[in-house]
Design a protein around this motif. Structure first.
Motif, short mmCIF file in Angstrom:
data_model
loop_
_atom_site.label_atom_id
_atom_site.label_comp_id
_atom_site.label_asym_id
_atom_site.label_seq_id
_atom_site.Cartn_x
_atom_site.Cartn_y
_atom_site.Cartn_z
N ARG A 222 0.82 -1.22 0.00
CA ARG A 222 0.00 0.00 0.00
C ARG A 222 0.85 1.26 0.00
NH1 ARG A 222 -3.69 0.14 5.01
NH2 ARG A 222 -1.66 -0.31 5.95
N GLY A 223 1.99 1.21 0.67
CA GLY A 223 2.84 2.39 0.74
C GLY A 223 3.36 2.81 -0.62
N ALA A 224 3.83 1.82 -1.40
CA ALA A 224 4.32 2.12 -2.74
C ALA A 224 3.21 2.68 -3.61
CB ALA A 224 4.90 0.85 -3.37
N TRP A 225 2.01 2.13 -3.48
CA TRP A 225 0.88 2.64 -4.26
C TRP A 225 0.50 4.06 -3.85
CZ3 TRP A 225 -0.90 1.39 -8.73
CH2 TRP A 225 -0.79 0.09 -9.20
N ALA A 226 0.57 4.36 -2.56
CA ALA A 226 0.26 5.73 -2.10
C ALA A 226 1.22 6.74 -2.73
CB ALA A 226 0.35 5.81 -0.58
N VAL B 247 15.57 11.11 1.06
CA VAL B 247 16.45 10.92 2.21
C VAL B 247 15.63 10.54 3.44
CG1 VAL B 247 18.09 12.05 3.77
CG2 VAL B 247 18.19 12.50 1.30
N ALA B 248 14.48 11.22 3.63
CA ALA B 248 13.64 10.97 4.79
C ALA B 248 13.05 9.56 4.76
CB ALA B 248 12.52 12.01 4.86
N VAL B 249 12.57 9.13 3.60
CA VAL B 249 12.01 7.78 3.46
C VAL B 249 13.09 6.73 3.75
CG1 VAL B 249 11.08 6.13 1.79
CG2 VAL B 249 10.15 8.45 1.90
N THR C 246 4.21 4.09 26.06
CA THR C 246 4.71 2.88 26.71
C THR C 246 4.87 1.72 25.73
OG1 THR C 246 2.45 2.28 27.28
CG2 THR C 246 3.74 3.45 28.96
N ARG C 247 4.44 1.93 24.50
CA ARG C 247 4.45 0.83 23.54
C ARG C 247 5.02 1.34 22.21
NH1 ARG C 247 -1.28 -1.26 22.76
NH2 ARG C 247 -0.93 -2.09 24.85
N PHE C 248 6.22 0.91 21.89
CA PHE C 248 6.86 1.31 20.65
C PHE C 248 6.91 0.10 19.72
CE2 PHE C 248 8.32 5.62 21.34
CZ PHE C 248 8.18 5.75 22.72
N LEU C 249 6.02 0.09 18.75
CA LEU C 249 5.87 -1.01 17.81
C LEU C 249 6.71 -0.74 16.55
CD1 LEU C 249 2.03 -1.37 18.31
CD2 LEU C 249 3.82 -2.77 19.35
N PRO C 250 6.85 -1.73 15.68
CA PRO C 250 7.71 -1.51 14.49
C PRO C 250 7.29 -0.32 13.64
CG PRO C 250 7.29 -3.85 14.78
CD PRO C 250 6.44 -3.15 15.80
N HIS C 251 6.01 0.01 13.63
CA HIS C 251 5.55 1.12 12.79
C HIS C 251 5.51 2.46 13.53
CE1 HIS C 251 1.69 0.68 14.90
NE2 HIS C 251 1.80 -0.62 14.66
N THR C 252 5.82 2.46 14.82
CA THR C 252 5.68 3.69 15.61
C THR C 252 6.63 4.78 15.13
OG1 THR C 252 4.96 2.43 17.55
CG2 THR C 252 5.78 4.65 17.93
N LEU C 253 7.83 4.41 14.74
CA LEU C 253 8.80 5.40 14.27
C LEU C 253 8.23 6.20 13.10
CD1 LEU C 253 11.78 6.43 14.53
CD2 LEU C 253 12.34 4.78 12.74
N ALA C 254 7.65 5.51 12.12
CA ALA C 254 7.07 6.18 10.96
C ALA C 254 5.81 6.94 11.33
CB ALA C 254 6.77 5.16 9.86
N ASP C 255 4.97 6.34 12.17
CA ASP C 255 3.74 7.01 12.58
C ASP C 255 4.03 8.33 13.29
OD1 ASP C 255 2.44 4.81 11.58
OD2 ASP C 255 2.00 3.92 13.53
N ALA C 256 4.99 8.30 14.20
CA ALA C 256 5.33 9.51 14.96
C ALA C 256 5.90 10.59 14.05
CB ALA C 256 6.33 9.16 16.06
N ALA C 257 6.73 10.20 13.09
CA ALA C 257 7.29 11.17 12.15
C ALA C 257 6.18 11.81 11.31
CB ALA C 257 8.31 10.50 11.24
N ALA D 147 3.48 9.39 4.70
CA ALA D 147 2.26 8.57 4.72
C ALA D 147 2.52 7.22 4.05
CB ALA D 147 1.13 9.30 4.00
N ALA D 148 3.28 7.24 2.96
CA ALA D 148 3.58 6.00 2.25
C ALA D 148 4.39 5.04 3.12
CB ALA D 148 4.34 6.32 0.96
N VAL D 149 5.34 5.58 3.88
CA VAL D 149 6.13 4.72 4.78
C VAL D 149 5.21 4.09 5.82
CG1 VAL D 149 8.01 4.61 6.44
CG2 VAL D 149 8.24 6.04 4.41
N CYS D 150 4.30 4.88 6.40
CA CYS D 150 3.36 4.33 7.38
C CYS D 150 2.54 3.18 6.78
CB CYS D 150 2.40 5.43 7.87
SG CYS D 150 3.17 6.73 8.85
#
Length: 416
Positions: free
Chosen positions: A122-126, A149-151, A286-297, A323-326
């Motif tokens: 989905r990210g690539a399509w976005a 660079v950011a991605v 309290t919960r840092f999941l694999p996608h949290t880094l991208a979501d927070a950014a 958004a695509a990374v998320c």
């Protein structure tokens, strides 16, 4: 040769993805090379006139100190100088080709990331769909290079925190906002790497090129850009006797006049409040999941964008990339905000460049476009912030227990 249904689906997906990318990017190139004329003002003049003028100054070893429209950190010089790597093309043509290559790099990164377990294409399509909705502006600004660079930084993530930090630091010296990628970083190595990168590169530019940080003094007298959230006050006010004016100021079309400084101050206070919320979130998470880094950014850049006194169309490139990374992460809760951002891209191209005359005139059509686009971004920002909080900072009573193991205060990315 027998090919099962699953294999056929996997084969069709990259063909459809790459085919769509190729056709849409060919159309963008035809617009920036003026084979076809895109409606509205010529967006390529920034490259052929402004960027090229900066290039002539920068290649002599100094920053354009006499030009107050130079409002970028020092590593931006690398983007402006990059067309020199293609001496067989004129400056503008080389820039457009490099923008296309940066676009392709983003697609490649997203496509690779989307093929891993727990990920999705989905990210690539976005990215493939969202970028062309912005029209030729995408290839007529260097923001697509910064977004690449950011991605790359976000996808490096927890597996390579030092690389992630170095890329975020380098991105911050290209255009400041990639510093926000570190908001969700939990490993100190990422922060340390970013600090070392910024310090080393900043020192190098300061020593070798005079005026590396002059851009910091060129921001103070700016007004409120006509496409920003705060500008809506003046668009409405013009119909009720507000006595200000619209003018080209510091490289963008801005409102100048009574109460502009007040609105700009309010925008700054909202940005401070947004950063305060982000700090509170980090303290409570309290919960840092694999996608949290991208979501927070994504949340951080959304909040920065909607509270800024400038919302230029190219800012949308940043948001589409994040958004695509998320969306590469199947479990990311950012589907709705990401969709709103993609829809906002379509409205953005309608207001700039297609309907920019209506925006400047503050007529009903121009105001409707701005209220719609900015409204979409505000809803996306609030929705994304609520989802980030809900998924990472739940009440302690809702935290799942881990059977037969001591309960951990934090689940960190890449923990051994």
């Amino acid at each position: 040769m027998y090919v099962d249904i699953a294999d056929r689906k996997r084969l069709r997906l990259p063909v459809a993805l790459l085919g769509t990318w190729g056709l849409t990017r060919l159309l963008l190139l035809l617009f920036v090379f003026k084979v076809f004329v895109f409606p509205g003002p010529d967006v390529t003049s920034d490259v052929s006139v402004i960027y090229h003028g900066w290039y002539e100054v920068l290649r002599d070893g100094t920053f354009p100190l006499a030009d107050v429209t130079w409002q970028y950190p020092p590593a931006a010089a690398l983007a402006i100088l990059s067309p020199g790597a293609l001496p067989f093309l004129d400056y503008a043509s080389a820039f457009f080709v490099l923008a296309l290559l940066a676009d392709l790099v983003v697609l490649s990164l997203l496509r690779h990331a989307g093929g891993r377990p727990g990920r999705t294409p989905r990210g690539a399509w976005a990215w493939v769909v969202g970028v062309p909705l912005l029209g030729p502006t995408v290839y007529a600004r260097y923001d697509v290079m910064v977004t690449a660079v950011a991605v790359a930084a976000l996808l490096a993530g927890a597996r390579r925190p030092r690389l992630m930090g170095a890329l975020a630091g380098f991105g911050a010296l290209l255009k400041v906002w990639p510093a926000l990628l570190l908001v969700g970083a939990v490993q100190r190595r990422a922060w340390a790497s970013a600090a070392v990168t910024v310090a080393a590169l900043a020192s190098l530019f300061a020593v070798t090129m005079p005026g590396a940080f002059a851009f910091l003094t060129f921001q103070g007298d700016r007004g409120t850009e006509v496409e920003s959230l705060g500008a809506l006050v003046f668009h409405v006010g013009r119909h009720f006797g507000w006595e200000g004016r619209v003018a080209l100021n510091y490289g963008s079309i801005e409102f100048l006049g009574p109460f502009v400084k007040t609105v700009s101050t309010v925008a700054l206070l909202l940005t401070v409040a947004a950063f305060g919320w982000l700090l509170l979130w980090r303290l409570r998470a309290t919960r840092f999941l694999p996608h949290t880094l991208a979501d927070a950014a994504f949340v951080a850049v959304l909040l920065f964008t909607v509270t800024s006194r400038v919302i230029s169309p190219q800012y949308m490139v940043w948001l589409v990339g994040l958004a695509a990374v998320c969306l590469c992460f199947r479990a990311s809760p950012m589907t709705l905000p990401a969709t709103l951002v993609v829809v906002a891209c379509l409205v953005t191209v309608l207001e700039f460049p297609v309907g920019f005359g209506h925006v400047v005139a503050s007529d009903a059509y121009g105001m409707a476009l701005l209220f719609t686009r900015n409204g979409l971004l505000v809803v996306a920002a609030l929705t994304a912030a609520l989802e980030l909080w809900r998924t990472t900072a739940p009440p302690r009573a809702q935290l799942p227990a881990i059977p037969d193991q001591p309960t951990r205060e934090k689940e960190t990315l890449g923990s051994p």
